[in-house]
Design a protein around this motif. Structure first.
Motif, PDB file in Angstrom:
ATOM      1  N   GLY A 228      67.260  34.614  72.286  1.00 40.77           N
ATOM      2  CA  GLY A 228      66.202  35.543  71.916  1.00 40.77           C
ATOM      3  C   GLY A 228      66.727  36.745  71.154  1.00 40.77           C
ATOM      4  N   GLU A 229      65.846  37.354  70.363  1.00 35.31           N
ATOM      5  CA  GLU A 229      66.267  38.431  69.475  1.00 35.31           C
ATOM      6  C   GLU A 229      66.668  39.699  70.242  1.00 35.31           C
ATOM      7  OE1 GLU A 229      63.330  39.055  66.443  1.00 35.31           O
ATOM      8  OE2 GLU A 229      63.214  36.920  65.949  1.00 35.31           O
ATOM      9  N   GLN A 230      65.866  40.117  71.189  1.00 34.40           N
ATOM     10  CA  GLN A 230      66.191  41.337  71.922  1.00 34.40           C
ATOM     11  C   GLN A 230      67.471  41.160  72.734  1.00 34.40           C
ATOM     12  OE1 GLN A 230      64.536  44.348  71.645  1.00 34.40           O
ATOM     13  NE2 GLN A 230      66.379  45.080  72.700  1.00 34.40           N
ATOM     14  N   ALA A 231      67.636  39.967  73.312  1.00 33.52           N
ATOM     15  CA  ALA A 231      68.851  39.701  74.082  1.00 33.52           C
ATOM     16  C   ALA A 231      70.084  39.769  73.189  1.00 33.52           C
ATOM     17  CB  ALA A 231      68.752  38.338  74.758  1.00 33.52           C
ATOM     18  N   ALA A 232      69.971  39.288  71.948  1.00 33.61           N
ATOM     19  CA  ALA A 232      71.095  39.360  71.019  1.00 33.61           C
ATOM     20  C   ALA A 232      71.458  40.811  70.728  1.00 33.61           C
ATOM     21  CB  ALA A 232      70.750  38.625  69.728  1.00 33.61           C
ATOM     22  N   HIS A 233      70.451  41.616  70.436  1.00 33.69           N
ATOM     23  CA  HIS A 233      70.693  43.031  70.182  1.00 33.69           C
ATOM     24  C   HIS A 233      71.369  43.693  71.383  1.00 33.69           C
ATOM     25  CE1 HIS A 233      69.614  47.307  70.426  1.00 33.69           C
ATOM     26  NE2 HIS A 233      69.636  47.301  69.098  1.00 33.69           N
ATOM     27  N   ASP A 234      70.857  43.429  72.567  1.00 30.05           N
ATOM     28  CA  ASP A 234      71.384  44.078  73.761  1.00 30.05           C
ATOM     29  C   ASP A 234      72.812  43.637  74.063  1.00 30.05           C
ATOM     30  OD1 ASP A 234      68.918  45.294  73.945  1.00 30.05           O
ATOM     31  OD2 ASP A 234      68.191  44.029  75.591  1.00 30.05           O
ATOM     32  N   ARG A 235      73.123  42.357  73.823  1.00 28.48           N
ATOM     33  CA  ARG A 235      74.481  41.880  74.114  1.00 28.48           C
ATOM     34  C   ARG A 235      75.487  42.457  73.122  1.00 28.48           C
ATOM     35  NH1 ARG A 235      76.280  37.396  76.780  1.00 28.48           N
ATOM     36  NH2 ARG A 235      74.510  37.890  78.142  1.00 28.48           N
ATOM     37  N   ILE A 236      75.113  42.560  71.868  1.00 32.27           N
ATOM     38  CA  ILE A 236      76.009  43.194  70.901  1.00 32.27           C
ATOM     39  C   ILE A 236      76.309  44.621  71.332  1.00 32.27           C
ATOM     40  CG2 ILE A 236      76.188  44.019  68.518  1.00 32.27           C
ATOM     41  CD1 ILE A 236      74.418  41.554  67.767  1.00 32.27           C
ATOM     42  N   ARG A 237      75.273  45.350  71.722  1.00 35.15           N
ATOM     43  CA  ARG A 237      75.466  46.721  72.188  1.00 35.15           C
ATOM     44  C   ARG A 237      76.343  46.763  73.437  1.00 35.15           C
ATOM     45  NH1 ARG A 237      76.515  51.046  70.450  1.00 35.15           N
ATOM     46  NH2 ARG A 237      74.788  50.897  68.968  1.00 35.15           N
ATOM     47  N   ALA A 238      76.188  45.787  74.322  1.00 40.21           N
ATOM     48  CA  ALA A 238      76.995  45.766  75.547  1.00 40.21           C
ATOM     49  C   ALA A 238      78.483  45.599  75.225  1.00 40.21           C
ATOM     50  CB  ALA A 238      76.516  44.644  76.463  1.00 40.21           C
ATOM     51  N   HIS A 239      78.812  44.741  74.251  1.00 39.18           N
ATOM     52  CA  HIS A 239      80.217  44.590  73.854  1.00 39.18           C
ATOM     53  C   HIS A 239      80.758  45.892  73.267  1.00 39.18           C
ATOM     54  CE1 HIS A 239      81.146  40.374  74.527  1.00 39.18           C
ATOM     55  NE2 HIS A 239      80.016  40.005  73.971  1.00 39.18           N
ATOM     56  N   LEU A 240      79.982  46.545  72.429  1.00 41.35           N
ATOM     57  CA  LEU A 240      80.434  47.800  71.834  1.00 41.35           C
ATOM     58  C   LEU A 240      80.600  48.879  72.902  1.00 41.35           C
ATOM     59  CD1 LEU A 240      78.180  47.712  68.654  1.00 41.35           C
ATOM     60  CD2 LEU A 240      80.655  47.371  68.719  1.00 41.35           C
ATOM     61  N   ASP A 241      79.676  48.925  73.838  1.00 42.14           N
ATOM     62  CA  ASP A 241      79.779  49.894  74.924  1.00 42.14           C
ATOM     63  C   ASP A 241      80.980  49.611  75.823  1.00 42.14           C
ATOM     64  OD1 ASP A 241      77.520  51.177  74.003  1.00 42.14           O
ATOM     65  OD2 ASP A 241      76.163  50.303  75.491  1.00 42.14           O
ATOM     66  N   ALA A 242      81.373  48.329  75.904  1.00 45.55           N
ATOM     67  CA  ALA A 242      82.523  47.952  76.733  1.00 45.55           C
ATOM     68  C   ALA A 242      83.852  48.192  76.039  1.00 45.55           C
ATOM     69  CB  ALA A 242      82.414  46.488  77.140  1.00 45.55           C
ATOM     70  N   GLY A 243      83.818  48.572  74.770  1.00 52.04           N
ATOM     71  CA  GLY A 243      85.063  48.930  74.087  1.00 52.04           C
ATOM     72  C   GLY A 243      85.371  48.164  72.829  1.00 52.04           C
ATOM     73  N   ALA A 244      84.505  47.245  72.400  1.00 54.27           N
ATOM     74  CA  ALA A 244      84.759  46.516  71.164  1.00 54.27           C
ATOM     75  C   ALA A 244      84.633  47.449  69.964  1.00 54.27           C
ATOM     76  CB  ALA A 244      83.790  45.353  71.016  1.00 54.27           C
ATOM     77  N   ASP A 245      85.534  47.281  68.997  1.00 55.13           N
ATOM     78  CA  ASP A 245      85.389  47.979  67.721  1.00 55.13           C
ATOM     79  C   ASP A 245      84.396  47.266  66.817  1.00 55.13           C
ATOM     80  OD1 ASP A 245      87.535  50.083  67.928  1.00 55.13           O
ATOM     81  OD2 ASP A 245      88.765  48.293  68.213  1.00 55.13           O
ATOM     82  N   HIS A 246      84.293  45.967  66.991  1.00 54.29           N
ATOM     83  CA  HIS A 246      83.506  45.148  66.083  1.00 54.29           C
ATOM     84  C   HIS A 246      83.033  43.910  66.837  1.00 54.29           C
ATOM     85  CE1 HIS A 246      82.267  43.445  62.238  1.00 54.29           C
ATOM     86  NE2 HIS A 246      82.920  42.335  62.507  1.00 54.29           N
ATOM     87  N   VAL A 247      81.812  43.466  66.562  1.00 53.88           N
ATOM     88  CA  VAL A 247      81.276  42.238  67.144  1.00 53.88           C
ATOM     89  C   VAL A 247      80.913  41.296  66.005  1.00 53.88           C
ATOM     90  CG1 VAL A 247      79.522  41.199  68.622  1.00 53.88           C
ATOM     91  CG2 VAL A 247      80.365  43.505  69.120  1.00 53.88           C
ATOM     92  N   CYS A 248      81.486  40.098  66.009  1.00 53.12           N
ATOM     93  CA  CYS A 248      81.154  39.097  65.005  1.00 53.12           C
ATOM     94  C   CYS A 248      80.285  38.044  65.680  1.00 53.12           C
ATOM     95  CB  CYS A 248      82.396  38.493  64.374  1.00 53.12           C
ATOM     96  SG  CYS A 248      83.811  38.282  65.451  1.00 53.12           S
ATOM     97  N   VAL A 249      79.099  37.839  65.134  1.00 54.38           N
ATOM     98  CA  VAL A 249      78.047  37.082  65.802  1.00 54.38           C
ATOM     99  C   VAL A 249      77.961  35.674  65.225  1.00 54.38           C
ATOM    100  CG1 VAL A 249      75.604  37.020  66.401  1.00 54.38           C
ATOM    101  CG2 VAL A 249      76.783  39.221  66.191  1.00 54.38           C
ATOM    102  N   GLN A 250      78.045  34.709  66.112  1.00 57.12           N
ATOM    103  CA  GLN A 250      77.887  33.303  65.742  1.00 57.12           C
ATOM    104  C   GLN A 250      76.471  32.865  66.126  1.00 57.12           C
ATOM    105  OE1 GLN A 250      80.045  28.951  66.340  1.00 57.12           O
ATOM    106  NE2 GLN A 250      80.724  30.661  67.578  1.00 57.12           N
ATOM    107  N   VAL A 251      75.653  32.570  65.126  1.00 57.03           N
ATOM    108  CA  VAL A 251      74.274  32.157  65.360  1.00 57.03           C
ATOM    109  C   VAL A 251      74.216  30.639  65.363  1.00 57.03           C
ATOM    110  CG1 VAL A 251      71.885  32.326  64.579  1.00 57.03           C
ATOM    111  CG2 VAL A 251      73.462  34.238  64.198  1.00 57.03           C
ATOM    112  N   LEU A 252      73.636  30.060  66.405  1.00 55.36           N
ATOM    113  CA  LEU A 252      73.509  28.610  66.502  1.00 55.36           C
ATOM    114  C   LEU A 252      72.194  28.153  65.884  1.00 55.36           C
ATOM    115  CD1 LEU A 252      74.718  27.924  70.162  1.00 55.36           C
ATOM    116  CD2 LEU A 252      76.077  28.027  68.055  1.00 55.36           C
ATOM    117  N   GLY A 253      72.183  26.887  65.448  1.00 52.38           N
ATOM    118  CA  GLY A 253      70.956  26.284  64.957  1.00 52.38           C
ATOM    119  C   GLY A 253      70.975  26.055  63.463  1.00 52.38           C
ATOM    120  N   ASP A 254      69.917  25.435  62.976  1.00 50.54           N
ATOM    121  CA  ASP A 254      69.750  25.171  61.550  1.00 50.54           C
ATOM    122  C   ASP A 254      69.146  26.393  60.855  1.00 50.54           C
ATOM    123  OD1 ASP A 254      70.655  22.532  61.914  1.00 50.54           O
ATOM    124  OD2 ASP A 254      68.637  21.864  62.463  1.00 50.54           O
TER     125      ASP A 254
END
Length: 267
Positions: A228-254
């Motif tokens: 889901g879209e909101q979950a994707a946004h929230d998880r990216i933010r969670a990685h950044l809040d946990a200390g990531a400098d950068h999040v590279c997102v792998q989107v599944l599907g066609d």
């Protein structure tokens, strides 16, 4: 948010379509493109194509495999791309080397890269390791510029940040399913859990049980892949809040290019 795209899809497309996709990723405002090296194009060659096709994007190997080239060749290729495209190439290294004591073998590989006698005038590119466990994270902290963890939840990101210290570069992969299709998430997680012993070991360190791994539990799936879209946004933010400098997102599907447009709107 510092967010990029991680993809396997380029290997399946003609070069012309790859170039068009890279340019669109740049126009959408993403910071980077990351891609793997398995049964497709040679990593440094593909990185050169993507760098030449774009103007500002960081292009990163996620990962260039140790087994595919000598340390000298890896060092020379990285320096060449760094010279041609200053501050835009990240050399992510990983994979397996034959023989016992893999950590020692990887250390020797890095030694060989550092000892390469090269006349290329550019400085080496930023170098990161595909590091999960404590020993590999320690090696990333002491011998490279940082780490590129793959298939990890934000809890691991916090562990990696502590291991790397405040200055180590931490670029974390996160897999997302934007469509309401939890089946794709489960299939993705089951594939890695079934084939990759190092991922199973890392998940056990994070508190997942053999039952979680055998049954591919809902808890495990939701920790690794968001739906889901909101979950994707929230998880990216969670990685950044946990200390990531950068999040590279792998989107599944066609229809990935359309999904990347949706993701750009989220971040």
């Amino acid at each position: 948010m510092s967010v990029g795209i991680w993809t396997f899809a380029f290997d399946e497309q003609p070069v012309g379509e790859v170039v068009e996709a890279a340019r669109e990723i740049e126009e959408l405002g993403f910071d980077s493109i990351w891609f793997g090296e398995y049964r497709g194009r040679e990593a440094f060659t593909q990185a050169g194509l993507l760098l030449a096709a774009t103007r500002r994007l960081t292009v990163a190997t996620g990962i260039a495999r140790f087994s595919e080239r000598s340390p000298h060749a890896a060092a020379a290729a990285g320096r060449t791309l760094a010279e041609a495209h200053p501050d835009r190439f990240v050399l992510g290294l990983g994979g397996h080397l034959p023989g016992d004591r893999p950590l020692r073998r990887i250390t020797e590989y890095l030694d060989g890269m550092d000892a390469a006698d090269l006349s290329v005038p550019a400085a080496p590119p930023r170098r990161v390791l595909a590091a999960l466990g404590p020993r590999m994270l320690e090696l990333a902290a002491t011998r490279t510029d940082g780490a590129h963890p793959y298939f990890v939840p934000p809890e691991h990101t916090a562990i990696a940040r502590e291991a790397l210290g405040p200055k180590g570069y931490l670029a974390v992969e996160q897999t997302v399913v934007l469509d309401p299709d939890p089946g794709a998430a489960r299939e993705f997680v089951a594939g890695y859990v079934g084939l990759a012993a190092h991922h199973r070991a890392n998940l056990r360190r994070l508190g997942f049980t053999d039952e979680d791994l055998t049954d591919v539990s809902d808890r495990l799936v939701s920790a690794i892949v968001t739906v889901g879209e909101q979950a994707a946004h929230d998880r990216i933010r969670a990685h950044l809040d946990a200390g990531a400098d950068h999040v590279c997102v792998q989107v599944l599907g066609d229809g990935l290019r359309e999904k990347w447009r949706v993701l750009a709107g989220l971040v």
